[in-house]
Design a protein around this motif. Sequence first.
Motif, short mmCIF file in Angstrom:
data_model
loop_
_atom_site.label_atom_id
_atom_site.label_comp_id
_atom_site.label_asym_id
_atom_site.label_seq_id
_atom_site.Cartn_x
_atom_site.Cartn_y
_atom_site.Cartn_z
N PHE A 1 -8.51 -22.37 -34.61
CA PHE A 1 -8.55 -21.48 -35.77
C PHE A 1 -7.17 -21.38 -36.43
CE2 PHE A 1 -12.18 -20.26 -33.17
CZ PHE A 1 -13.19 -20.18 -34.11
N GLN A 2 -6.48 -22.53 -36.46
CA GLN A 2 -5.20 -22.67 -37.16
C GLN A 2 -4.14 -21.68 -36.68
OE1 GLN A 2 -6.23 -22.41 -41.32
NE2 GLN A 2 -7.38 -24.33 -41.29
N PHE A 3 -4.25 -21.25 -35.43
CA PHE A 3 -3.27 -20.37 -34.78
C PHE A 3 -3.09 -19.05 -35.53
CE2 PHE A 3 -2.12 -24.78 -33.89
CZ PHE A 3 -2.19 -24.79 -32.51
N ARG A 4 -4.15 -18.63 -36.23
CA ARG A 4 -4.07 -17.36 -36.95
C ARG A 4 -4.26 -16.20 -35.98
NH1 ARG A 4 -7.45 -20.10 -40.80
NH2 ARG A 4 -9.23 -18.98 -39.95
N TRP A 5 -3.30 -15.28 -36.01
CA TRP A 5 -3.38 -14.07 -35.18
C TRP A 5 -2.39 -13.05 -35.70
CZ3 TRP A 5 -6.84 -12.01 -32.33
CH2 TRP A 5 -6.53 -10.95 -31.49
N SER A 6 -2.65 -11.79 -35.42
CA SER A 6 -1.74 -10.72 -35.85
C SER A 6 -0.59 -10.63 -34.84
CB SER A 6 -2.49 -9.39 -35.95
OG SER A 6 -3.20 -9.13 -34.74
N TRP A 7 0.32 -11.61 -34.90
CA TRP A 7 1.40 -11.72 -33.91
C TRP A 7 2.31 -10.50 -33.91
CZ3 TRP A 7 0.92 -15.40 -30.40
CH2 TRP A 7 0.18 -16.55 -30.71
N ASP A 8 2.50 -9.90 -35.07
CA ASP A 8 3.43 -8.76 -35.15
C ASP A 8 3.01 -7.61 -34.24
OD1 ASP A 8 5.30 -9.74 -37.00
OD2 ASP A 8 3.87 -9.45 -38.63
N ASP A 9 1.70 -7.51 -33.97
CA ASP A 9 1.22 -6.43 -33.10
C ASP A 9 1.74 -6.57 -31.67
OD1 ASP A 9 -0.13 -5.52 -35.28
OD2 ASP A 9 -2.11 -6.24 -34.64
N TRP A 10 2.18 -7.78 -31.31
CA TRP A 10 2.67 -8.03 -29.95
C TRP A 10 4.19 -8.16 -29.90
CZ3 TRP A 10 -1.38 -12.27 -28.18
CH2 TRP A 10 -2.65 -11.66 -28.09
N GLY A 11 4.86 -7.70 -30.93
CA GLY A 11 6.31 -7.83 -30.99
C GLY A 11 7.04 -7.13 -29.87
N GLU A 12 6.41 -6.11 -29.27
CA GLU A 12 7.05 -5.37 -28.17
C GLU A 12 7.36 -6.26 -26.98
OE1 GLU A 12 4.36 -2.58 -26.42
OE2 GLU A 12 2.64 -3.94 -26.59
N ALA A 13 6.58 -7.34 -26.82
CA ALA A 13 6.77 -8.21 -25.66
C ALA A 13 8.12 -8.93 -25.68
CB ALA A 13 5.65 -9.25 -25.60
N VAL A 14 8.69 -9.12 -26.87
CA VAL A 14 9.94 -9.87 -27.01
C VAL A 14 11.08 -9.18 -26.28
CG1 VAL A 14 11.62 -10.82 -28.65
CG2 VAL A 14 9.18 -10.80 -29.22
N SER A 15 11.12 -7.88 -26.33
CA SER A 15 12.24 -7.11 -25.75
C SER A 15 12.03 -6.74 -24.29
CB SER A 15 12.47 -5.84 -26.59
OG SER A 15 11.30 -5.04 -26.60
N GLU A 16 10.90 -7.07 -23.72
CA GLU A 16 10.65 -6.69 -22.33
C GLU A 16 11.33 -7.65 -21.35
OE1 GLU A 16 6.71 -5.76 -21.22
OE2 GLU A 16 6.35 -4.40 -22.90
N ASP A 17 11.33 -7.26 -20.07
CA ASP A 17 11.92 -8.08 -19.01
C ASP A 17 11.22 -9.43 -18.94
OD1 ASP A 17 13.68 -7.80 -16.32
OD2 ASP A 17 11.84 -8.92 -15.90
N PRO B 1 6.39 -15.01 -36.42
CA PRO B 1 7.43 -14.19 -37.08
C PRO B 1 8.81 -14.51 -36.51
CG PRO B 1 5.59 -12.84 -36.31
CD PRO B 1 5.40 -14.20 -35.73
N HIS B 2 9.85 -14.25 -37.28
CA HIS B 2 11.22 -14.54 -36.82
C HIS B 2 11.58 -13.71 -35.60
CE1 HIS B 2 12.15 -17.26 -40.05
NE2 HIS B 2 11.83 -16.35 -40.98
N SER B 3 10.93 -12.56 -35.45
CA SER B 3 11.23 -11.73 -34.28
C SER B 3 10.84 -12.41 -32.97
CB SER B 3 10.51 -10.38 -34.40
OG SER B 3 9.10 -10.58 -34.51
N PHE B 4 10.04 -13.46 -33.05
CA PHE B 4 9.60 -14.17 -31.84
C PHE B 4 10.49 -15.37 -31.52
CE2 PHE B 4 6.01 -11.57 -32.51
CZ PHE B 4 5.21 -11.59 -31.38
N ASP B 5 11.58 -15.54 -32.25
CA ASP B 5 12.42 -16.73 -32.06
C ASP B 5 12.90 -16.90 -30.62
OD1 ASP B 5 12.08 -17.38 -34.67
OD2 ASP B 5 14.06 -16.70 -35.36
N ASP B 6 13.19 -15.77 -29.94
CA ASP B 6 13.70 -15.86 -28.57
C ASP B 6 12.64 -16.38 -27.59
OD1 ASP B 6 16.11 -14.94 -29.43
OD2 ASP B 6 15.76 -12.84 -28.83
N LEU B 7 11.36 -16.26 -27.96
CA LEU B 7 10.29 -16.71 -27.07
C LEU B 7 9.81 -18.13 -27.39
CD1 LEU B 7 8.03 -13.52 -26.73
CD2 LEU B 7 9.93 -14.26 -25.30
N ILE B 8 10.23 -18.65 -28.54
CA ILE B 8 9.80 -20.01 -28.91
C ILE B 8 10.60 -21.01 -28.10
CG2 ILE B 8 9.63 -21.69 -30.78
CD1 ILE B 8 9.39 -19.37 -32.73
#
Length: 845
Positions: free
Chosen positions: A454-470, A500-507
């Motif tokens: 499905f063309q990788f469509r998802w509301s990624w911003d809703d999971w932004g909290e995961a970026v800052s976790e351990d 989103p750019h906020s996910f750069d650390d996880l890419i």
Amino acid sequence: MEVEATGESSLRDMADVPEESSAEAVTNASGVVIGSKRPAPSDRDEELRKRICGPPPDISEKLEEEMASLGDDHNINIVEALRNLSKTLIESLKDQEGIILQVFARCIKFKPEKLTIYSTLAGLVNAQDSDFGVALLSRAINELEFSLQKGEFDIALRITTFVADLANTKVVSVPSIFQLLNRFVNFVDNENLQTDYFVFMILHTLPWVGLLLHNEDRSSLAELLTRLNTYIVQRKKLHLKALQVWIGKLEQEQEDYIDSLWAQINDLNSRAWNEQHILRVDMAFVAELSASTRHEVPDFTIPEYSEDVSYPLPFIVFRLFKPSDVTGTDVSLPEPNSIERFLVEEDLNWIISNNYLNWKVCARELVSYFRADSIPLSYCIVEVVFSQMFRLPESPYMQLFYGALLIELCRKIPEDIPQVLACAIQTLYERIPHMQLICVERFINWFSYHLSNFQFRWSWDDWGEAVSEDEFSVKQIFVREVIEKCMRFSYHKRMTEILPHSFDDLIPQEPVFKFVVDNPEHPAHEDSIHFANKIRNKVTNEDIILSVKRPENEVQEGECIYDPDLVAIFTGTLLKLGSHTFSHTFAALQRYRDALAEFVKYADIMQPVLLRTIHECWGQHRQFVVLIIDKLLKLQIFDPPIIVAWVFSGDLKEEIHRSWVWEIFNIAITRASKQYHVNKTNKENFESLYAKKKARLEQNKTARGDAQEDDIFPRGDDIEVDEEDMGEDSNDATAQAKLVSLADQLNKAILAFEKSSDDLKYLVLDFCHKFIVSITEHLVECEKEQAPFDTPVYRYMIGRFRETLILHWREIFLFWNDVKTELLNSAAIDDKIQEVFVQFRALKF
């Protein structure tokens, strides 16, 4: 109709016609007989009819199609369809009874969602011909006995439920049903997997027949329920924590399957056994069925318990949605403790079970579920699919099937399923900190596959909290690994554009090949060019082997004769030249397999060298690392224990929280297990062949000896000869020589099996020991520093430990006595680790 007499057989047939139905002569104008008119034979002339018309046509395919499709077309009245089909069956019974019974048996086993339709059909035929009821019961019980003996427990469950429902259609007497159920209850004195299965089987039949038993013999029903309650209350259920999808207390209970069904049966009992789900077709035929002859269930043998039998393992009832979660529909979700919830789930599970080989057909059958109007179907389907996907220790079917099924369902009901699926994903994500890691991995694999369609469509911003976790937090692990798995279905640039750019650390980093020797200033650069030229010129394995040998005067006795640095340079160069595609890499490894196999004869030195080289070169492309290591395991360049040791070594300490590390860990164990089973099958085949050949040779010797004693020389056609087995072996000396050769092959197969068995046992003990040591070191360090032990790292390692035990439960139980003797009897093992083993052991014993 004129029939020309065309030969002796026709004349003979005419001569056999009785006088009252003799042929009427037909003459022409000259009085010459040119034929005869023959009236249709009467019912008394059955033998003549068979000679004239031949045997009756085979109705099996047409009948099976009719029975399988009963109730599918909502425009056809099911009552009329059953009445018409029963008349057809009654007319065909005399000639086609065997075929009819066979079709009934197949429909019962593979169309259980229509069980009450088939029991009603059986009742209608029995009402007209009671002998059919006897024959059907006999066939059903034979199938039941066979299924129990062969370990086909799902089939046995369906047959038992069908036989019980025959009491509703007046084919079976109520006392006989009690006798049938009590036969299984008599086995439940000691708790084991077989008795659990029997209790579940009895509980499973009660929704269908409970009302009838309640109305006709309440005291016997109460006694049966009391005996079941005694067993259920005393069950230990130590397996609960090992099989629960979520660890810890949640709003929705994670109940054992027997406990859940028992609560639902008690709720049904409190409602005087009035359920609102099962299709009671027999109620339309009360008058026709009332005068039927009721039969007794034939006697049969129930196999004794055996540890060698693969009984159904216990499981946890999965709950994802509550009635309050359902929106956009007028119907409500049945309550978790209601029998209607169980019956809906059972129907949907049956549909999946019967169609798992074709996800498109499965989706079509699920969407056309006959009770779709009375339940929120999309919610029920999604919950049942996820319940199978997350079932522990293993899903009933391949994970890929569930992915394909959900995609097809999204296409079938685009206005509903995608929204329900999105709700389910969000619920799972919110609960993911409590989810077992093995289920997290399944969630990651399914979700990344689903997004790729499905063309990788998802509301990624809703999971932004995961970026800052351990980095050991489950939410970050989930999001990070989903992104990496999505890259396997796509490419790096695409993912950087979507996220989103906020996910750069996880890419992950761009997956490129890195070889430090490529630097012209590196001391080994010239050696790399030298090896590259050799590989391009397709030099032999022997040439490569000579190129990496150490000078003889530098090699001490017992030392490795190959230079580890040169081997690493050669391996890196080989990987670089094949780095364009997977196929290029595999072809390069295959070409120089013999050289690599020669190097790893010094396994303790060379296998780690190869592993480090692969990781250094392809460290930014984890999928390549996984596939190369898997390929080298297949080529037997790597031994599984070295992979296990590498995972727990300091080399991967910084990446121990990454899924790819545990992927290769589990691949290594699986490879060892496959080798064990291949050698086991090979040994058994040779044993069977050797016994057969030896027996035939002795039989031939005996036969020849008897012939010589009697001085008999029989004709060739009086001697039965197996050409394949005898052929050139007809000479005793030749046959004996071949038997000796076969015995030699058998001995080699036995030795190979024993070696693979020892290797697998060592591997099981090794990885269990390494987990114990790793977790114990953490506990000791925390105790020394007086710090809490329940950290993200501890939960992660315990989770991986549970995952390994669950994934490889068959291999571990093969050597459970060795695990218990060599690892678990030590007083040094912490109680927390012992508890994990206790819970795991409860799966089987």
